[in-house]
Scaffold this motif. Sequence first.
Motif, short mmCIF file in Angstrom:
data_model
loop_
_atom_site.label_atom_id
_atom_site.label_comp_id
_atom_site.label_asym_id
_atom_site.label_seq_id
_atom_site.Cartn_x
_atom_site.Cartn_y
_atom_site.Cartn_z
N PRO A 216 45.12 33.01 46.73
CA PRO A 216 43.87 33.25 47.43
C PRO A 216 43.92 33.09 49.15
O PRO A 216 45.13 32.44 49.88
CB PRO A 216 43.04 31.96 47.15
N LEU A 217 43.96 34.39 49.72
CA LEU A 217 43.96 35.11 51.18
C LEU A 217 43.14 35.39 51.40
O LEU A 217 43.12 35.32 53.08
CB LEU A 217 44.68 35.87 51.24
N THR A 218 41.84 34.53 50.69
CA THR A 218 40.47 34.80 51.66
C THR A 218 39.48 33.68 51.00
O THR A 218 40.00 33.41 49.33
CB THR A 218 40.13 35.89 51.26
N PRO A 219 38.04 33.36 51.19
CA PRO A 219 37.50 32.13 50.72
C PRO A 219 37.52 33.09 49.30
O PRO A 219 36.76 34.77 49.40
CB PRO A 219 36.47 32.40 52.03
N GLU A 220 36.44 32.32 48.46
CA GLU A 220 36.32 33.00 47.22
C GLU A 220 34.99 33.35 47.68
O GLU A 220 33.70 32.65 47.94
CB GLU A 220 35.70 31.87 46.37
N ARG A 221 34.49 34.41 47.86
CA ARG A 221 33.30 35.26 48.61
C ARG A 221 33.07 36.87 47.66
O ARG A 221 32.22 37.88 48.02
CB ARG A 221 33.26 35.81 49.69
N VAL A 222 34.93 37.02 46.43
CA VAL A 222 34.31 38.27 45.78
C VAL A 222 33.80 38.19 44.97
O VAL A 222 34.19 36.97 43.85
CB VAL A 222 35.92 38.19 45.78
N GLY A 223 32.97 38.97 45.10
CA GLY A 223 32.00 38.89 43.38
C GLY A 223 32.25 39.63 41.97
O GLY A 223 33.26 40.42 41.89
N ASP A 224 32.08 40.10 41.47
CA ASP A 224 32.12 40.61 39.65
C ASP A 224 31.54 42.02 40.04
O ASP A 224 30.58 41.92 40.86
CB ASP A 224 30.31 39.89 38.84
N GLY A 233 41.68 62.32 40.46
CA GLY A 233 42.67 63.38 40.35
C GLY A 233 44.63 62.49 40.38
O GLY A 233 45.37 63.35 40.49
N GLY A 234 44.49 61.50 41.35
CA GLY A 234 45.26 60.55 40.79
C GLY A 234 45.87 60.41 42.57
O GLY A 234 47.01 60.19 42.26
N ARG A 235 45.14 61.32 43.59
CA ARG A 235 45.24 61.37 45.02
C ARG A 235 44.99 59.46 45.57
O ARG A 235 43.72 59.33 46.00
CB ARG A 235 44.49 62.39 45.03
N GLY A 236 45.73 58.88 45.41
CA GLY A 236 45.05 57.46 46.72
C GLY A 236 44.72 56.28 45.19
O GLY A 236 44.56 56.29 44.26
N LEU A 237 44.18 55.35 46.22
CA LEU A 237 43.64 54.56 45.42
C LEU A 237 41.93 54.49 46.00
O LEU A 237 42.14 53.87 47.14
CB LEU A 237 44.24 53.35 45.18
N GLN A 238 41.18 53.71 45.22
CA GLN A 238 40.03 53.35 46.46
C GLN A 238 39.18 51.63 45.74
O GLN A 238 39.98 51.54 44.69
CB GLN A 238 38.73 54.32 45.64
N VAL A 239 39.16 51.14 46.65
CA VAL A 239 38.57 49.89 46.72
C VAL A 239 36.82 49.91 46.31
O VAL A 239 36.53 49.91 47.82
CB VAL A 239 39.37 49.05 47.13
N GLU A 240 36.63 48.74 45.55
CA GLU A 240 34.80 48.51 45.73
C GLU A 240 35.08 47.55 45.71
O GLU A 240 35.46 46.61 44.86
CB GLU A 240 33.87 49.44 44.58
N LEU A 241 34.38 46.76 46.96
CA LEU A 241 34.58 45.03 47.06
C LEU A 241 32.75 44.98 47.23
O LEU A 241 32.47 45.73 48.36
CB LEU A 241 34.98 45.01 48.67
N HIS A 242 32.69 43.90 46.31
CA HIS A 242 31.63 43.50 45.93
C HIS A 242 31.67 42.03 46.44
O HIS A 242 32.34 40.99 45.97
CB HIS A 242 30.55 43.24 44.44
N LEU A 243 30.56 41.72 47.51
CA LEU A 243 30.57 39.99 47.86
C LEU A 243 28.98 39.22 47.17
O LEU A 243 28.34 39.57 46.40
CB LEU A 243 30.54 40.51 49.53
N GLU A 244 29.43 37.84 47.80
CA GLU A 244 29.00 37.04 46.61
C GLU A 244 27.38 36.75 47.63
O GLU A 244 25.92 36.71 46.48
CB GLU A 244 29.56 35.75 47.25
N SER A 245 27.15 37.83 48.77
CA SER A 245 26.49 38.52 49.07
C SER A 245 25.21 38.88 49.19
O SER A 245 24.13 39.01 49.24
CB SER A 245 26.05 37.77 51.09
N GLY A 246 26.04 39.96 48.31
CA GLY A 246 25.41 40.99 47.33
C GLY A 246 25.89 42.39 48.17
O GLY A 246 25.32 43.34 47.60
N GLY A 247 26.84 42.13 49.05
CA GLY A 247 26.60 43.22 49.87
C GLY A 247 28.04 44.52 49.47
O GLY A 247 28.81 43.19 48.39
N VAL A 248 28.22 45.40 49.12
CA VAL A 248 29.05 46.23 48.59
C VAL A 248 29.58 46.94 49.57
O VAL A 248 28.93 47.17 51.15
CB VAL A 248 28.50 47.42 47.63
#
Length: 258
Positions: A216-224, A233-248
Amino acid sequence: MRGGRAGASLLELAVALVVAGVFTLGVAALLRAAGEATSRIVERSDDQQTVRTVWSVLEEELSAGRPGVDWWVEEPVAVGLRAFRGVGFVCGSAAELPGGGDAEEWVLLWMGQRAPVPGTDSVLVWASDGAWHLGELTGASLVEGDDGADGGLLQVLCLQGGPLPESAPRVGRFRWEGGPPAEVGRPLVVRTFVRGRYSLEDGAFRYLRGQAGRQPLTPERVGDGSRIEWLPGGRGLQVELHLESGGVTGWRHQGVHP
């Protein structure tokens, strides 16, 4: 004449107990509120640390490679990559040194995040045929540029007697299996890397190197619901990060997926 009172009455004692109880409840409520506020501050700090770590690590690692070649998305929660750790500019073969040497050992002017690790690191070798060749690092030693005999190697093959650049104060002797065949030309640039995998799994941002366990590189705050995926179109990547606090929060790394 009535004498002085010998003690408190039952009513006064009851009032004192009630006042003490109210005071105790008030203190307990304040302590509970302070504890909850502290927990919220810690959680908010952990969330911010998680977001910063995910973005900064991926930006650094992905910017060093080519999408679809040096890194790739393993949907829905991971990205695999060649994690580059250093680069060396080939000065010549050890056989070119005064007194001779092994023709399969190369002298490099080298810089990197850490020392190369034979048996763990792999290499990409850019040769005079204009192509990259993949190999496995089997030997590597680094010394300071002005250290004894190997400092002489640097002067003879790399600098031709010139000053040592501050950005690359190391000389290295490297050996690898694979890489460019002798008939296609001599190696010019060597990049060392280790195969790795970053993922949003089990509540944290994690890194897997080779066959080792996921760290683990971070505290356990990554949510479902957190995802890593190719952009449309295959142009790069995107990350959608859901936090345990409810933030996105979201982040994109642009690039062309071949």
